[in-house]
Design a protein around this motif. Sequence first.
Motif, short mmCIF file in Angstrom:
data_model
loop_
_atom_site.label_atom_id
_atom_site.label_comp_id
_atom_site.label_asym_id
_atom_site.label_seq_id
_atom_site.Cartn_x
_atom_site.Cartn_y
_atom_site.Cartn_z
N TRP A 1 -2.97 6.43 5.05
CA TRP A 1 -3.24 7.01 6.28
C TRP A 1 -2.68 5.46 7.35
O TRP A 1 -3.12 4.39 7.30
CB TRP A 1 -4.88 7.09 6.09
N SER B 1 -3.12 -0.92 8.69
CA SER B 1 -3.26 -0.66 10.13
C SER B 1 -1.71 -1.34 10.91
O SER B 1 -1.99 -1.45 10.38
CB SER B 1 -4.19 -1.88 10.57
N ASP C 1 -6.36 4.11 16.24
CA ASP C 1 -6.71 3.03 15.61
C ASP C 1 -8.52 2.99 15.00
O ASP C 1 -8.78 2.77 14.17
CB ASP C 1 -6.37 1.90 15.53
N THR D 1 -1.65 10.44 10.32
CA THR D 1 -1.38 8.79 11.23
C THR D 1 -2.42 9.31 12.57
O THR D 1 -3.06 10.96 12.71
CB THR D 1 0.14 8.41 12.06
N PRO E 1 -11.22 7.51 9.18
CA PRO E 1 -10.96 8.45 8.39
C PRO E 1 -11.96 8.61 7.31
O PRO E 1 -13.45 8.69 6.74
CB PRO E 1 -9.88 7.98 7.53
N GLN F 1 -2.67 3.64 11.00
CA GLN F 1 -3.49 3.61 12.27
C GLN F 1 -3.36 2.76 12.94
O GLN F 1 -3.05 1.63 13.11
CB GLN F 1 -4.37 3.14 11.57
N TYR G 1 -8.18 6.82 -0.67
CA TYR G 1 -6.81 6.70 -0.01
C TYR G 1 -6.28 5.46 0.33
O TYR G 1 -7.16 4.21 0.64
CB TYR G 1 -6.92 7.39 1.64
N TYR G 2 -5.18 5.29 1.19
CA TYR G 2 -4.45 3.63 1.24
C TYR G 2 -4.07 3.55 3.03
O TYR G 2 -3.71 4.68 3.47
CB TYR G 2 -2.83 3.61 0.36
N GLN G 3 -4.61 2.96 3.61
CA GLN G 3 -4.71 2.17 4.85
C GLN G 3 -4.34 1.31 5.83
O GLN G 3 -4.19 0.18 5.05
CB GLN G 3 -6.46 2.56 5.66
N LYS H 1 1.20 -1.81 -0.44
CA LYS H 1 0.00 -0.22 0.09
C LYS H 1 0.99 1.17 0.20
O LYS H 1 0.35 2.20 -0.44
CB LYS H 1 -0.75 -0.32 1.22
#
Length: 833
Positions: free
Chosen positions: A50, A203, A189, A186, A193, A52, A199-201, A38
């Motif tokens: 993003w 975790s 969690d 950032t 968003p 988290q 968007y790319y997330q 990602k």
Amino acid sequence: MEIKIHDWLRAPECSVNFQAAADKRTQGTGQWILEHSKYENWKETSNVLWIQGKAGSGKTILLTTIIQDLRETAPRNVWYHYFDFRDNTGLKSTYRGLLLSLLQQVGSNADGIHSELMNLFDRCKQGISTSQPTVCDLENVLRSILVDVGLGYIVMDAMDECQEKYEVYQWLNEVGGIPNLYMVITSRDHFEPRTGEIYYQISLNNSGIDQDITMHLDREIVKYGFKGKLQDEIRESLIVQAQGQFRWVDCQLKNLQKCGSPSSTRKALQKLPRDLEETYTEALEKAYESDDAENAHHILLWLTYAFEPLNIGQISTMLAVDLERENVEEEGQMDFKLHLILDSNLVTVDQNRTVLFAHASVKEFLMKSRNITTLFQINAVIAHEKLAQACLIYLMKFVSYDQYFQRKGHWGASITFGDYAVFNWPVHVRRVEEEDSESKVFKLIRSLLQGQLKQWVARYNPGYVAPAEPLHWAAALGLARSVDLLLEGEAEVNAQGGPWGNALQAAVHNGNESIVSVLLQNGAEVNALGGFYGNALYAAADNGNESLVRVLLQKGADVNARGGYHGSALQAAAIRDHEAIVKLLLEKGADVHTQGGLYRNALHAAAHNGGETIVRALLENGAEVNAQGGTYGSALQAAAVSSHEAIVSLLLENGAEPNVQGGYLGNALQAAALKSHENIVNFLLEKGAEVNAQGGYYGNALQAAANTGATAIVSLLLEKGADVNAQGGYYGNALQAGAGCGHEAVVALLLEKGADVDTQGGLYGNALQAAADKGDQAIVSLLIAKGAQVNIQGGRYGNALQAAAANGHETIVNLLLQEIFPMSTQGTYYDSS
């Protein structure tokens, strides 16, 4: 100028947060994210990445790896902002703070200050003081600069700690379409968003963070001095229970280091707190049971509710204030040892000696856990009352002693506790008033204002030398209860003096409608003259307070009262672009022709500021479009100098004469040429502007254009018949202006169009001397090639050789000497050493 702009922006400083994270990062950690699919996909798109993770999972430290990677692609175009819940200044946790932070980084760098930022600064300087830009101003300028910069990366850390998240979301969606602009965010969690569809997330709960924690723990165990089998036991216990939290691991290592033996360390490992909440609870209980419990509580209150970051010295002094006896103990009797009062898992001291909560999660824990103990209850009303008391007690004892006060530090932060107390006691008092109008702090305020007002004012604002009554200051500071108490005493409601002239104007300046009402009910004269604004109505209009404008008009304020920097309330509202207030004043009979102030009349003010709707309203109400006077001579020149194309068009449609003379720049054409606005120059010429009109600072439009290096406008003016050798103005002629400002293309164009290379006059006497003074070898060579006389006398330095020598331009000195003595032995004629 750069320093002035930085001080004016007052942007939050985030580099300290980033550097602290970089210092904590263990070598080799975080590399996994650079290979994450990602992350790689995000770098190819220019969407949002993003990241988290739970509190304390190392998001900020991970960003140091990412930023290091991004800087390999764009070394100077990676911009970092840290949202910080611990900050009470309103800068690190707000949308405005984000804009200020990014604008300072993007718009001001080693290459200088971007023109868009400089223009905003210049606009805000209009008037008595340098006003702060609006959020809309910041948004527009930042967007323009981001578009201009090209490739760039915005990194926003800890979005969950932002107080105005949805404003940031909206902005993200608006700038998301800018080509080659990438964003990294950032957050915790649990945070949702909302940045549009793409968007790319990533975790951190399902990532390489556990491997990073293991590497970090291996380094830290050694650093803390654990060895042998005990080292292995600690590693195993902490890795099993870490649950992806660097912060929890670091807290446990600090606690284990305090154990006196391997056996006590092993016992501690058997009862490790389950999470950060238990860790903080244990630390608080320990502080509560200590002899320093009261001091510990005060420190926690200060860190939670103080309006500025506090340093070690300020905290130490604050603890010397005895609230019960209203006294200040003698300081310096022993060294201040913060770590013995509060556990380092709760508080820390950064490289600038600023005392902070060790992590944002500490403050969050304290704010949520209100009933940990009776003593350590973190209550806003109690806190602000204690803080206000401490400030007032300290000031009444030391306000007249220089050794207890110093100037404000970098970005306005106070250096001593005395400085903090001077500037912040009113803010704490206002918070107390909201909940407790009978607090004993009001007795302290009255004592300060009536007994040591002059000394306090000298600290609060050294520029205000005129005497002022306690009532004035209570009104100006928005202290409603203090105003009531002073009026119940012997205070005279219409007493004159001080920076605001009277209490009513002071209250209007503060924008406190309730205090204004109280003063009017007690006989305040609504049309009293004097002070900073001249009258109360002007103050309300200048500050954009429509509600107070209505109140004052209803109470009989004279809508055409003269005074203030801009001459009248109408002109003040026009220059500040307060559209609703302008319309209200016009409805109530404001005279559009009232003269006075910097801009002479309201139409000039609105035209310069860019308020198209206000310009239209003023014209509809009979404003004279060709009225003369003021800094810019006419409304048309005011609009042209500010590059407001739509207003220039509107004024011409309404009969503005393009050749009206006067003002700083002589006429509108010269103003447009100076600002390099080709469309306005073209438009004015089409409407009959005289291309050779003389007057103003630069003498004519051609010289103004040459001064700024606007080659296209120089060419246009020459095509329209501009006299290439016209004399006058600051530089004497266009050729000297181009040479003196280092614009080679303009100089070449003027010479091609017949400019006399040796024309005399102006600042430097001739173009060659101007270029020599500037140190521009290319222009000097060009002028010589076109026949410039090297030995011609006159001007600021007498001749070109002396101009070059005076400024240390060695190469040009040698070049000129070779022209003077062409048959001399080859070599260097001048050596700066």
